[in-house]
Scaffold this active site. Sequence first.
Site, short mmCIF file in Angstrom:
data_model
loop_
_atom_site.label_atom_id
_atom_site.label_comp_id
_atom_site.label_asym_id
_atom_site.label_seq_id
_atom_site.Cartn_x
_atom_site.Cartn_y
_atom_site.Cartn_z
N HIS A 122 0.88 -1.18 0.00
CA HIS A 122 0.00 0.00 0.00
C HIS A 122 0.91 1.23 0.00
CE1 HIS A 122 -2.80 2.93 1.84
NE2 HIS A 122 -3.79 2.11 1.50
N ASP A 199 3.22 -4.71 7.84
CA ASP A 199 1.97 -3.97 7.74
C ASP A 199 0.84 -4.98 7.89
OD1 ASP A 199 -0.31 -2.67 7.00
OD2 ASP A 199 0.47 -1.89 5.11
N GLN A 202 -4.35 -5.33 6.82
CA GLN A 202 -5.36 -6.24 6.26
C GLN A 202 -5.51 -7.52 7.06
OE1 GLN A 202 -7.61 -5.74 3.96
NE2 GLN A 202 -6.84 -3.67 3.53
N LYS A 225 -10.38 -1.22 10.16
CA LYS A 225 -10.51 -2.40 9.29
C LYS A 225 -10.80 -3.64 10.12
CE LYS A 225 -7.13 -0.51 6.03
NZ LYS A 225 -7.88 -0.08 4.86
N CYS A 363 -4.82 2.32 -3.66
CA CYS A 363 -3.60 2.89 -3.03
C CYS A 363 -2.42 1.94 -3.20
CB CYS A 363 -3.82 3.22 -1.57
SG CYS A 363 -5.08 4.46 -1.31
C1 LIG Z 1 -2.32 -3.04 3.43
C2 LIG Z 1 -2.67 -1.67 3.92
N1 LIG Z 1 -1.76 -0.94 4.56
C3 LIG Z 1 -2.02 0.28 5.04
C4 LIG Z 1 -3.26 0.85 4.87
C5 LIG Z 1 -3.51 2.21 5.41
O1 LIG Z 1 -4.44 2.17 6.42
P1 LIG Z 1 -4.99 3.52 7.06
O2 LIG Z 1 -5.49 4.36 5.92
O3 LIG Z 1 -6.08 3.07 7.97
O4 LIG Z 1 -3.86 4.16 7.79
C6 LIG Z 1 -4.25 0.14 4.20
C7 LIG Z 1 -5.58 0.73 3.95
O5 LIG Z 1 -6.26 0.38 3.00
C8 LIG Z 1 -3.96 -1.16 3.73
O6 LIG Z 1 -4.87 -1.89 3.08
#
Ligand SMILES: Cc1ncc(COP(=O)(O)O)c(C=O)c1O
Length: 405
Positions: A122, A199, A202, A225, A363
């Site tokens: 992301h 990260d 998900q 999420k 993203c």
């Molecule tokens: C794999 C992953 N990392 C990071 C994020 C960023 O999350 P946030 O916007 O809640 O900080 C997302 C959000 O879609 C994501 O899917």
Amino acid sequence: MIDNQAIRAEFPLLSQTEKDLPLVYLDNASTSQKPQQVIDAVAKYYASENANVHRGVYGLSERATEAFEGVRGQVQRLLNANTTKEVIFVRGATEGINLVASSWGRSSLKPGDQIIVSEMEHHSNLVPWQLLVADLGIEIVKWPIDARGQLHLEDLAGLLNDKTRLVAVTHMSNALGSINPINEIITMAHQQGAKVLVDAAQSISHMPIDVQALDVDFLVFSGHKMYAPTGIGVLYAKQALLEQMPPYMGGGDMIYQVSFEATTFNELPYKFEAGTPNIAGVIGLGSAISFIERVGFDTIAKIENDLLDYATARLSAIPGLRIIGEADHKGAVISFVFDQAHPHDIATLIDQDAIALRASHHCAMPVMLKFNLPATLRASFGVYNNRDDVDRLCAALVDALDMLA
Ligand SMILES: Cc1ncc(COP(=O)(O)O)c(C=O)c1O
């Protein structure tokens, strides 16, 4: 197939209609809906427990502080962290990664150092590292994905070297659904003396994570999420690293003593929590963790794996539909495209059938570039989805294709 009607009934938003039809919500990788108990916990906090934390000596503030710190303990147990000092409340995964990049990155990286970032990240696990490149003279090394959306450990072995300081990798891809072998990745990185940031934005709502068993250095996730409110998330980091890292933001709560001449900083975890925190968000996060623990990861996995298999089979049978991301090990996220129609047109048409489906680059523009696509459609499932949702999606897709033809 598990009957999850009772779980679904706990989510008030899912019983509402859109365009006079029952809503089919399939954008869980973006954000999940909230169970009544989370909504109630936040409302109860504001209705009867609201006070600032760590500040008052009066009963209300002490109770708010106790509830707030109680959730830190819940997160510690959820992740099996060694101590609550390793649990930093942040706004979400994005802020957690930016904190690590700014604090750990700026204080410990030097020119020529390398950070390996997977091609499926992301933007929030790529751009914070890119922001360091010009300032620090470090280099970002891409760990490529294959045509099925998978990372290979042999490729990582070829990229790791004595300049590698960090491997930044997602546990589960939001754009492809691929689940990565973080255990092996961490072992390999550590053998080379590099740290690992996982990260878990998900994965956190779908599978258990044990940070001590993994021996992971940094791990981030977002509450929204995992059935919790927006604006709250967690950075887990090993205590020894956090002790060495300088503060990320300055302000109230993160200090021990302040004068114009010199300021000393609070102990962990407060050193990294400047300003009044998102107290209601933390309370909601605690309730969401209780919800997940009550349902149980075994049940969650059974429901979501069934949906992944069922939806993959049903979608694959639609003429012209191509699934993007066919990793051997996948979570309940299915990206797909039609050669004959743009994702945004399809998503707009099926919105008329009350299907909430994401059409986007998610993203993860490097993933789109890899597959030479502007965007994909993405169905992502939560614990409340069912086969009926998949049937409604497939029927709406077929109707939309007919209309466009
Ligand atoms: C794999 C992953 N990392 C990071 C994020 C960023 O999350 P946030 O916007 O809640 O900080 C997302 C959000 O879609 C994501 O899917």
